[in-house]
Design a protein around this motif. Structure first.
Motif, PDB file in Angstrom:
ATOM      1  N   UNK A  24      28.310  26.597 -39.702  1.00  0.00           N
ATOM      2  CA  UNK A  24      28.631  28.023 -39.774  1.00  0.00           C
ATOM      3  C   UNK A  24      29.302  28.407 -41.090  1.00  0.00           C
ATOM      4  N   UNK A  25      30.185  27.529 -41.590  1.00  0.00           N
ATOM      5  CA  UNK A  25      30.892  27.829 -42.844  1.00  0.00           C
ATOM      6  C   UNK A  25      29.897  28.023 -43.979  1.00  0.00           C
ATOM      7  N   UNK A  26      28.981  27.070 -44.132  1.00  0.00           N
ATOM      8  CA  UNK A  26      27.990  27.149 -45.210  1.00  0.00           C
ATOM      9  C   UNK A  26      27.101  28.375 -45.052  1.00  0.00           C
ATOM     10  N   UNK A  27      26.732  28.687 -43.815  1.00  0.00           N
ATOM     11  CA  UNK A  27      25.865  29.846 -43.560  1.00  0.00           C
ATOM     12  C   UNK A  27      26.569  31.144 -43.941  1.00  0.00           C
ATOM     13  N   UNK A  28      27.839  31.239 -43.607  1.00  0.00           N
ATOM     14  CA  UNK A  28      28.604  32.436 -43.959  1.00  0.00           C
ATOM     15  C   UNK A  28      28.728  32.589 -45.476  1.00  0.00           C
ATOM     16  N   UNK A  29      28.947  31.483 -46.162  1.00  0.00           N
ATOM     17  CA  UNK A  29      29.075  31.529 -47.624  1.00  0.00           C
ATOM     18  C   UNK A  29      27.734  31.907 -48.253  1.00  0.00           C
ATOM     19  N   UNK A  30      26.651  31.316 -47.753  1.00  0.00           N
ATOM     20  CA  UNK A  30      25.316  31.589 -48.296  1.00  0.00           C
ATOM     21  C   UNK A  30      24.982  33.075 -48.231  1.00  0.00           C
ATOM     22  N   UNK A  31      25.348  33.711 -47.135  1.00  0.00           N
ATOM     23  CA  UNK A  31      25.043  35.132 -46.962  1.00  0.00           C
ATOM     24  C   UNK A  31      25.802  36.015 -47.955  1.00  0.00           C
ATOM     25  N   UNK A  32      26.916  35.505 -48.475  1.00  0.00           N
ATOM     26  CA  UNK A  32      27.723  36.267 -49.435  1.00  0.00           C
ATOM     27  C   UNK A  32      27.183  36.162 -50.865  1.00  0.00           C
ATOM     28  N   UNK A  33      26.232  35.238 -51.083  1.00  0.00           N
ATOM     29  CA  UNK A  33      25.558  35.054 -52.376  1.00  0.00           C
ATOM     30  C   UNK A  33      26.520  34.893 -53.562  1.00  0.00           C
ATOM     31  N   UNK A  34      27.460  33.953 -53.478  1.00  0.00           N
ATOM     32  CA  UNK A  34      28.372  33.754 -54.611  1.00  0.00           C
ATOM     33  C   UNK A  34      27.674  33.056 -55.777  1.00  0.00           C
ATOM     34  N   UNK A  35      28.180  33.295 -56.981  1.00  0.00           N
ATOM     35  CA  UNK A  35      27.677  32.614 -58.173  1.00  0.00           C
ATOM     36  C   UNK A  35      28.423  31.306 -58.413  1.00  0.00           C
ATOM     37  N   UNK A  36      29.685  31.275 -57.969  1.00  0.00           N
ATOM     38  CA  UNK A  36      30.529  30.096 -58.133  1.00  0.00           C
ATOM     39  C   UNK A  36      31.185  29.761 -56.801  1.00  0.00           C
ATOM     40  N   UNK A  37      31.132  28.496 -56.414  1.00  0.00           N
ATOM     41  CA  UNK A  37      31.766  28.049 -55.176  1.00  0.00           C
ATOM     42  C   UNK A  37      32.690  26.898 -55.523  1.00  0.00           C
ATOM     43  N   UNK A  38      34.003  27.134 -55.459  1.00  0.00           N
ATOM     44  CA  UNK A  38      34.993  26.100 -55.736  1.00  0.00           C
ATOM     45  C   UNK A  38      35.420  25.465 -54.412  1.00  0.00           C
ATOM     46  N   UNK A  39      35.301  24.141 -54.337  1.00  0.00           N
ATOM     47  CA  UNK A  39      35.564  23.425 -53.085  1.00  0.00           C
ATOM     48  C   UNK A  39      36.757  22.502 -53.286  1.00  0.00           C
ATOM     49  N   UNK A  40      37.884  22.851 -52.680  1.00  0.00           N
ATOM     50  CA  UNK A  40      39.131  22.104 -52.861  1.00  0.00           C
ATOM     51  C   UNK A  40      39.494  21.371 -51.565  1.00  0.00           C
ATOM     52  N   UNK A  41      38.695  20.370 -51.239  1.00  0.00           N
ATOM     53  CA  UNK A  41      38.919  19.594 -50.016  1.00  0.00           C
ATOM     54  C   UNK A  41      39.398  18.181 -50.320  1.00  0.00           C
ATOM     55  N   UNK A  42      39.495  17.844 -51.599  1.00  0.00           N
ATOM     56  CA  UNK A  42      39.848  16.486 -51.988  1.00  0.00           C
ATOM     57  C   UNK A  42      38.653  15.557 -51.862  1.00  0.00           C
ATOM     58  N   UNK A  43      38.657  14.514 -52.673  1.00  0.00           N
ATOM     59  CA  UNK A  43      37.562  13.538 -52.624  1.00  0.00           C
ATOM     60  C   UNK A  43      37.829  12.527 -51.497  1.00  0.00           C
TER      61      UNK A  43
END
Length: 242
Positions: A144-163
């Protein structure tokens, strides 16, 4: 683009400014891009975890985020131009987004840290469009998270979850998107929010920012144990190539 391979991880041979230019072209061309910022700890994690190494091998670009990577490249007689730190690269991209009114999504960190981060970037980059944000407390297998983000059509997606969590999320979800620069940024939201102060400029110039962070966060000492293992393996790689 040329690469320098260190313990199986291919690093871009590029200055920070050159790299930002490359990413800007990819934003304009709407080319999906997976960016990893890797220091010695990340390289050792990949060497000790085959699945994580697979994530890295699918990345479009891996930047030398850490003086240890630059030093290792020199030992291998394959010098890199300079460090390309993840935090600075993120700030450069935010500035680019501000100049071009790109849409940016922020994923990760604690809710209060994330909200302060959003507040600060809104003040510092008022022309940038914040497409949305979500904290880092969710099940990676939740589509659901990815689907919600995809619908917003961002140009940049910063992911701060740690490696390796941030690289895993990007690896699992980037195919669902039509465009976007996807970049794992570790604790950068904490830095922007002011929760973890950035090392003073003199520490950065002396390439001992890692020491400042260790003093600020003593619990990082266990992670620092990866550094001597990294040095040993790089020197072994150098010896084997003679």
């Amino acid at each position: 683009m040329n690469h320098v391979e260190i313990l199986g991880v291919p690093f871009i041979h590029s200055t920070r400014n050159e790299f930002i230019d490359i990413l800007h072209r990819r934003i304009k061309q709407q080319n999906k891009t997976f960016v990893v910022t890797a220091n010695p700890e990340i390289v050792m994690m990949a060497n000790e975890n085959k699945v994580f190494m697979e994530y890295l091998q699918t990345a479009d670009f891996i930047t030398p985020d850490g003086i240890g990577i630059v030093k290792a490249a020199g030992w291998l007689n394959k010098p890199l131009p300079e460090r390309v730190p993840g935090f600075d690269t993120m700030k450069d991209l935010l500035s680019l987004a501000n100049e071009n009114q790109y849409r940016v999504y922020f994923l990760g960190a604690k809710q209060e840290v994330l909200e302060q981060c959003i507040h600060n970037v809104s003040n510092d980059f008022p022309k940038m469009e914040i497409a949305g944000y979500h904290n880092g407390f969710f099940d990676l297998d939740n589509p659901q998270i990815a689907e919600e983000i995809r619908e917003l059509k961002p140009d940049l997606i910063f992911v701060a979850l740690g490696a390796p969590r941030q690289e895993q999320w990007i690896y699992q979800n980037i195919a669902k998107f039509d465009k976007g620069i996807f970049m794992g940024v570790g604790g950068s939201f904490d830095g922007i929010a002011g929760v973890v102060p950035r090392a003073p400029e003199i520490w950065q110039k002396l390439n001992i920012e890692w020491l400042y962070r260790l003093i600020q966060q003593p619990t990082r000492w266990k992670r620092m144990l990866a550094i001597p293992r990294f040095v040993f393996k790089v020197l072994l790689q150098k010896t084997n190539k003679r």
